[in-house]
Design a protein around this motif. Structure first.
Motif, mmCIF file in Angstrom:
data_model
loop_
_atom_site.group_PDB
_atom_site.id
_atom_site.type_symbol
_atom_site.label_atom_id
_atom_site.label_comp_id
_atom_site.label_asym_id
_atom_site.label_seq_id
_atom_site.Cartn_x
_atom_site.Cartn_y
_atom_site.Cartn_z
ATOM 1 N N THR A 42 0.832 -1.209 0.000
ATOM 2 C CA THR A 42 0.000 0.000 0.000
ATOM 3 C C THR A 42 0.867 1.260 0.000
ATOM 4 O OG1 THR A 42 -0.102 0.121 2.410
ATOM 5 C CG2 THR A 42 -1.802 -1.202 1.316
ATOM 6 N N ALA A 43 0.257 2.374 -0.409
ATOM 7 C CA ALA A 43 0.958 3.666 -0.451
ATOM 8 C C ALA A 43 1.434 4.069 0.938
ATOM 9 C CB ALA A 43 0.037 4.738 -1.035
ATOM 10 N N ASP A 44 0.627 3.782 1.968
ATOM 11 C CA ASP A 44 1.013 4.111 3.341
ATOM 12 C C ASP A 44 2.278 3.373 3.758
ATOM 13 O OD1 ASP A 44 -0.747 6.016 4.014
ATOM 14 O OD2 ASP A 44 -2.111 4.754 5.167
ATOM 15 N N PHE A 45 2.366 2.104 3.357
ATOM 16 C CA PHE A 45 3.499 1.272 3.761
ATOM 17 C C PHE A 45 4.804 1.761 3.138
ATOM 18 C CE2 PHE A 45 6.255 -2.486 3.522
ATOM 19 C CZ PHE A 45 6.211 -2.922 4.845
ATOM 20 N N GLY A 85 5.225 -2.664 13.967
ATOM 21 C CA GLY A 85 3.806 -2.322 13.859
ATOM 22 C C GLY A 85 3.358 -2.114 12.434
ATOM 23 N N ILE A 86 4.186 -1.430 11.649
ATOM 24 C CA ILE A 86 3.795 -1.106 10.271
ATOM 25 C C ILE A 86 3.661 -2.364 9.418
ATOM 26 C CG2 ILE A 86 6.187 -0.666 9.489
ATOM 27 C CD1 ILE A 86 4.960 1.602 7.733
ATOM 28 N N VAL A 87 4.514 -3.365 9.669
ATOM 29 C CA VAL A 87 4.444 -4.631 8.928
ATOM 30 C C VAL A 87 3.164 -5.384 9.282
ATOM 31 C CG1 VAL A 87 5.514 -6.915 8.665
ATOM 32 C CG2 VAL A 87 6.926 -4.853 8.577
ATOM 33 N N LEU A 88 2.847 -5.413 10.566
ATOM 34 C CA LEU A 88 1.636 -6.113 11.015
ATOM 35 C C LEU A 88 0.381 -5.407 10.494
ATOM 36 C CD1 LEU A 88 2.792 -6.906 14.669
ATOM 37 C CD2 LEU A 88 2.572 -8.530 12.782
ATOM 38 N N GLU A 89 0.413 -4.063 10.500
ATOM 39 C CA GLU A 89 -0.736 -3.296 9.988
ATOM 40 C C GLU A 89 -0.947 -3.541 8.492
ATOM 41 O OE1 GLU A 89 -0.300 0.872 10.883
ATOM 42 O OE2 GLU A 89 0.005 0.434 13.016
ATOM 43 N N GLU A 90 0.142 -3.761 7.763
ATOM 44 C CA GLU A 90 0.055 -4.024 6.325
ATOM 45 C C GLU A 90 -0.565 -5.392 6.061
ATOM 46 O OE1 GLU A 90 0.852 -2.980 2.199
ATOM 47 O OE2 GLU A 90 0.547 -1.880 4.070
ATOM 48 N N GLY A 91 -0.576 -6.239 7.084
ATOM 49 C CA GLY A 91 -1.142 -7.575 6.927
ATOM 50 C C GLY A 91 -0.134 -8.609 6.465
ATOM 51 N N ILE A 92 1.158 -8.253 6.493
ATOM 52 C CA ILE A 92 2.198 -9.212 6.095
ATOM 53 C C ILE A 92 2.327 -10.272 7.184
ATOM 54 C CG2 ILE A 92 4.685 -9.481 5.658
ATOM 55 C CD1 ILE A 92 4.589 -6.567 4.514
ATOM 56 N N ARG A 93 2.250 -11.561 6.783
ATOM 57 C CA ARG A 93 2.326 -12.648 7.751
ATOM 58 C C ARG A 93 3.601 -13.489 7.594
ATOM 59 N NH1 ARG A 93 -2.337 -14.467 10.290
ATOM 60 N NH2 ARG A 93 -0.900 -15.940 11.307
ATOM 61 N N SER A 94 4.146 -13.523 6.379
ATOM 62 C CA SER A 94 5.377 -14.283 6.170
ATOM 63 C C SER A 94 6.305 -13.487 5.259
ATOM 64 C CB SER A 94 5.080 -15.659 5.569
ATOM 65 O OG SER A 94 4.265 -15.541 4.428
ATOM 66 N N MET A 95 7.619 -13.769 5.383
ATOM 67 C CA MET A 95 8.577 -12.893 4.710
ATOM 68 C C MET A 95 9.912 -13.606 4.497
ATOM 69 S SD MET A 95 10.231 -9.479 6.412
ATOM 70 C CE MET A 95 8.734 -8.492 6.363
#
Length: 355
Positions: free
Chosen positions: A76-79, A117-127
């Motif tokens: 997303t643009a926010d991320f 926090g920003i990663v969790l808010e983006e909905g990223i679960r695996s990386m």
């Protein structure tokens, strides 16, 4: 027995396909010397190879411990709005930089140390986080993201490390190419762009201003009595003045404005999308900052710095022709010299060269 042979054949075919994919990736990342194109190619290829829906590539600056985002997809643009950030102590990125190896997280929510926090808010679960290392130097980091927990194919992760080597080499070559190109258009003494690049850039930006009906201004500066200054204090001190001039110009103008050393002690600033009255204000700040900056640079040698005479001209206020605009600003600079120096000279309304 037949079943084992079938399994073995499938595994071999899978490996061959993965290697073919890797060769295509390698071709993509070494096919250009444009840095941004290289980075986007690395990201697109790696996402396809690892089958992730999102990812990003950031360049790494070791001295500042800083990362700079250069390519991204599926986020997303926010991320991605934060383009630069420093390495967080104890975080995933620091671990990857320290270890120099691929690191993966199959479910972020089950990882105790990962609390971005920003990663969790983006909905990223695996990386997957891949260091891009060339000649023992980390050039950047490749992040491959998924929005669901997942198990990553270990064989593909091993092949991803080979891709990372190609990618890091491509980044190094593209960065070197960019630096070499920059040197060709940069004045070595002042750090400003040179005369050759001015001619190209002036034509390009003036054309853009006309095409989109945007205002456009040019400022020309010349150091007052520079020949007699050099005769009195020597060329080494004169060079200090020119270096201070370059610094003062860069510190005064906006990031969208561009400064040039036109030749000798003459400088130019191009101000896209800037009307005459705003350009005059910039010119006045330049006049003051050059005087203060050169005084500071010469402290301990000479009691005062130098002054500059300045001409300012604008499109469409003064003219709608490229060659006329340059001749007008040159003439205005000459008039500033003629009328006592250390002045900013301009004229309202349409003008003709020679005034």
């Amino acid at each position: 027995m037949h079943q084992c042979e079938s399994c073995s054949k499938e595994a071999l075919e899978s490996q061959v396909k993965a290697l073919k994919d890797l060769i295509e990736v390698a071709k993509a990342v070494v096919s250009t010397l444009d840095l941004d194109t290289v980075l986007q190619a690395i990201l697109n290829s790696a996402m396809g190879f690892a089958q992730t829906p999102a990812g990003s590539v950031a360049l790494y600056y070791d001295q500042k411990r800083e990362l700079s985002l250069h390519a991204h997809a599926g986020l997303t643009a926010d991320f991605v709005k934060k383009e630069r950030w420093t390495v967080t102590p104890g975080g995933l990125t620091e671990q990857v930089l320290a270890g120099g190896e691929i690191y993966f997280v199959e479910d972020i929510q089950e990882t105790s140390f990962y609390n971005s926090g920003i990663v969790l808010e983006e909905g990223i679960r695996s990386m997957i986080c891949v260091p891009l290392v060339f000649q023992n130097r980390t050039m950047g980091l490749l992040y491959l993201d998924d929005f669901v927990p997942r198990q990553f194919d270990r064989e593909k992760l091993n092949l991803l490390s080979i891709l990372a080597s190609f990618a890091a080499m491509a980044i190094f070559n593209a960065t070197l190419h960019k630096r070499t190109k920059l040197m060709a258009i940069t004045d070595a003494l002042t750090g400003l762009h040179n005369h050759r690049y001015f001619k190209q850039y002036f034509r390009q930006e003036f054309g853009r201003a006309k095409r989109y009906h945007k205002p456009f201004s040019i400022i020309m500066l010349d150091v007052d009595d520079f020949k007699s200054f050099n005769d009195s204090y020597g060329h080494a001190t004169g060079d200090k003045v020119l270096i201070a001039m370059g610094s003062s110009i860069l510190e005064t103008i906006r990031s969208v404005d561009v400064g040039f050393r036109y030749g000798g002690e003459e400088f130019i600033v191009i101000l896209p999308e800037t009307r005459l009255e705003s350009a005059i204000q910039v010119a006045e700040r330049l006049r003051e900052n050059v005087m203060n900056g050169t005084t500071k640079a010469l402290r301990g040698q000479i009691s005062r710095g130098v002054t500059v005479s300045i001409g300012v001209a604008s499109y469409p206020e003064n003219t709608d022709r490229l060659d006329e605009l340059f001749n007008i600003v040159d003439t205005l600079l000459f008039q500033a010299k003629k009328e006592g120096k250390n002045k900013v000279h301009f004229k309202q309304g349409r003008l003709i060269p020679g005034l």
